[in-house]
Design a protein around this motif. Structure first.
Motif, mmCIF file in Angstrom:
data_model
loop_
_atom_site.group_PDB
_atom_site.id
_atom_site.type_symbol
_atom_site.label_atom_id
_atom_site.label_comp_id
_atom_site.label_asym_id
_atom_site.label_seq_id
_atom_site.Cartn_x
_atom_site.Cartn_y
_atom_site.Cartn_z
ATOM 1 N N ALA A 110 25.321 35.378 49.504
ATOM 2 C CA ALA A 110 25.553 36.556 48.619
ATOM 3 C C ALA A 110 25.514 35.886 47.133
ATOM 4 O O ALA A 110 25.665 34.586 46.997
ATOM 5 N N THR A 111 25.429 36.712 46.010
ATOM 6 C CA THR A 111 25.347 36.035 44.863
ATOM 7 C C THR A 111 26.877 36.304 44.116
ATOM 8 O O THR A 111 27.112 35.754 43.057
ATOM 9 N N GLN A 112 27.724 37.109 44.826
ATOM 10 C CA GLN A 112 29.126 37.257 44.270
ATOM 11 C C GLN A 112 30.149 37.565 45.282
ATOM 12 O O GLN A 112 29.805 38.126 46.450
ATOM 13 N N TRP A 113 31.454 37.149 45.059
ATOM 14 C CA TRP A 113 32.316 37.765 45.925
ATOM 15 C C TRP A 113 32.743 39.172 45.843
ATOM 16 O O TRP A 113 32.612 39.632 44.757
ATOM 17 N N SER A 114 33.018 39.795 47.010
ATOM 18 C CA SER A 114 33.983 41.161 47.014
ATOM 19 C C SER A 114 35.212 40.721 47.401
ATOM 20 O O SER A 114 35.747 39.909 47.918
ATOM 21 N N THR A 115 35.993 41.807 47.449
ATOM 22 C CA THR A 115 37.467 41.540 47.687
ATOM 23 C C THR A 115 37.801 41.356 49.103
ATOM 24 O O THR A 115 38.401 40.444 49.673
ATOM 25 N N ARG A 116 36.753 41.901 49.868
ATOM 26 C CA ARG A 116 36.838 41.689 51.473
ATOM 27 C C ARG A 116 36.487 40.226 51.871
ATOM 28 O O ARG A 116 37.024 39.550 52.582
ATOM 29 N N GLY A 137 41.987 39.238 35.171
ATOM 30 C CA GLY A 137 40.892 39.906 34.416
ATOM 31 C C GLY A 137 39.431 39.518 35.231
ATOM 32 O O GLY A 137 38.277 39.381 34.350
ATOM 33 N N LEU A 138 39.401 39.428 36.309
ATOM 34 C CA LEU A 138 38.130 38.827 37.030
ATOM 35 C C LEU A 138 37.577 40.191 37.586
ATOM 36 O O LEU A 138 37.922 40.913 38.338
ATOM 37 N N GLN A 139 36.564 39.951 37.140
ATOM 38 C CA GLN A 139 35.373 41.307 37.812
ATOM 39 C C GLN A 139 33.982 40.661 38.309
ATOM 40 O O GLN A 139 33.040 40.810 37.537
ATOM 41 N N PRO A 140 33.761 39.920 39.414
ATOM 42 C CA PRO A 140 32.624 39.381 40.039
ATOM 43 C C PRO A 140 31.503 40.311 40.094
ATOM 44 O O PRO A 140 30.216 39.996 40.103
ATOM 45 N N HIS A 141 31.821 41.781 40.262
ATOM 46 C CA HIS A 141 30.744 42.687 40.463
ATOM 47 C C HIS A 141 30.111 42.963 39.249
ATOM 48 O O HIS A 141 28.963 43.652 39.272
#
Length: 363
Positions: A110-116, A137-141
């Protein structure tokens, strides 16, 4: 009258007295802190607990509590006690690991983390990861694009154009000129369903194309008014026609006219150069290569796209051009200039920091 057992004056150091006086008088001090400060100050004057309570409208036990707390612990004693409750289940080390993983690593395939995925990886609950991301203030999506100008005269051009915005010459007109080319007249294949309570406006995702037009526009940065004209083609001939329209719309006795333009080829053909040579009141200021963001009319184009074009349905190019003209008329009846606040040093500083981040990214 009974006033309570006399109390010895409370000894308050001069530094503490100054802080307590400030807390007692400052309007933004929390009420409970102000009352505690006044209690200690009155006690330092030698007043009894009951007299202090009467003056401040509190109970004698409250006065005794904070008087004793200050005597035993000083200024720290006036703070609230730690609240009881369930102790923290997430340690600082776990928070640090979650933040570090988010910033410095990628999940598998994957290219970015999700909360799960992050919660599973670091052994926390999904809700805990949500709270941590929100706190930092992190927003990987989310992802944004950028493009750096390679223009060798970037600094000079930015200083020149931003200087026009922040300090325009006296008795001069500054126009931001550009073209919004290939605007499509799109017609949805089914009627648009209007907004209803609980339901957004709905439209089909397919459409029919009915041709294109190009919108030429000149934004007066002082008034917010726009001189606009649609042409079916986008060549230097149409640009010259538009410049004749602009010239006719401006007062003949106007002073210098400063035009902010991009580097599109239609702005630099021999016939265009000759036209400007015959009209010396026009001074040209070209934006940096890949630097159209410095041209204010681009912001106006974004507005007409969002408010009138993107969600419209047009059965012909003529209907699209009529909609654009209606927007122009409304804009000029209620003009509102953009307020440019960033000076050249601020803009160039951001560009420099971006370049430093790129050079240190390891790519």
């Amino acid at each position: 009258m009974k006033t309570g057992r006399p109390k010895q004056p409370l000894i308050v150091e001069p530094a503490d007295r100054e802080k307590l006086t400030l807390l007692a008088r400052r309007p933004k001090t929390a009420q409970r802190v102000a009352v505690r400060s006044k209690i200690v100050l009155r006690a330092a004057e030698g007043l009894s607990n009951q007299e202090i309570a009467r003056r401040l409208g509190v109970t004698g036990s409250t006065v005794g509590k904070w008087r004793k707390r200050y005597r035993l612990h000083g200024m720290k004693g006036l703070a609230d006690d730690s609240r009881s409750g369930t102790p923290r289940s997430i340690t600082d080390a776990q928070v640090e690991e979650a933040v570090t993983r988010t910033l410095e690593s990628m999940p598998a395939a994957a290219t970015q983390w999700s909360t799960r995925t992050l919660a599973k990886d670091v052994g926390l609950s999904q809700s805990a990861v949500v709270r941590i991301w929100r706190s930092f203030g992190l927003q990987p999506h989310r992802s944004e694009t950028f493009k750096l100008s390679t223009d060798p005269w970037l600094v000079e051009k930015v200083r020149d154009i931003v200087g026009l915005y922040l300090n325009p010459p006296e008795h001069a007109i500054v126009l931001c000129v550009d073209e919004k080319s290939q605007v499509q007249a799109l017609d949805r294949t089914q009627p648009i369903l209007p907004l209803r309570p609980g339901l957004p406006e709905q439209r089909t995702n397919d459409y029919e194309r009915h041709g294109t037009t190009s919108l030429f526009a000149a934004l007066d940065i002082a008034t917010g008014k726009v001189i606009g004209k649609c042409h079916r083609r986008h060549r230097h001939q149409e640009f010259l026609q538009f410049m004749r329209t602009v010239d006719a719309a401006l007062p003949p006795d106007a002073g210098e006219i400063h035009l902010v333009l991009d580097n599109y080829g239609t702005h630099k053909t021999p016939s265009v150069v000759q036209w400007f040579a015959r009209h010396p009141r026009y001074q040209l200021h070209f934006t940096p290569t890949s630097g159209s963001w410095v041209n204010q009319v681009e912001r106006w184009f974004a507005g007409i796209t969002e408010k009138r074009i993107r969600r419209g349905s047009f059965t012909s190019v003529s209907s699209l051009e009529k909609a654009i003209q209606d927007y122009l008329n409304h804009n000029n009846q209620h003009p509102k200039p953009f307020v440019w606040t960033a000076d050249a040093e601020l803009i160039l500083g951001k560009i420099q920091r971006l370049c430093e981040r790129i050079s240190n990214s390891g790519h």
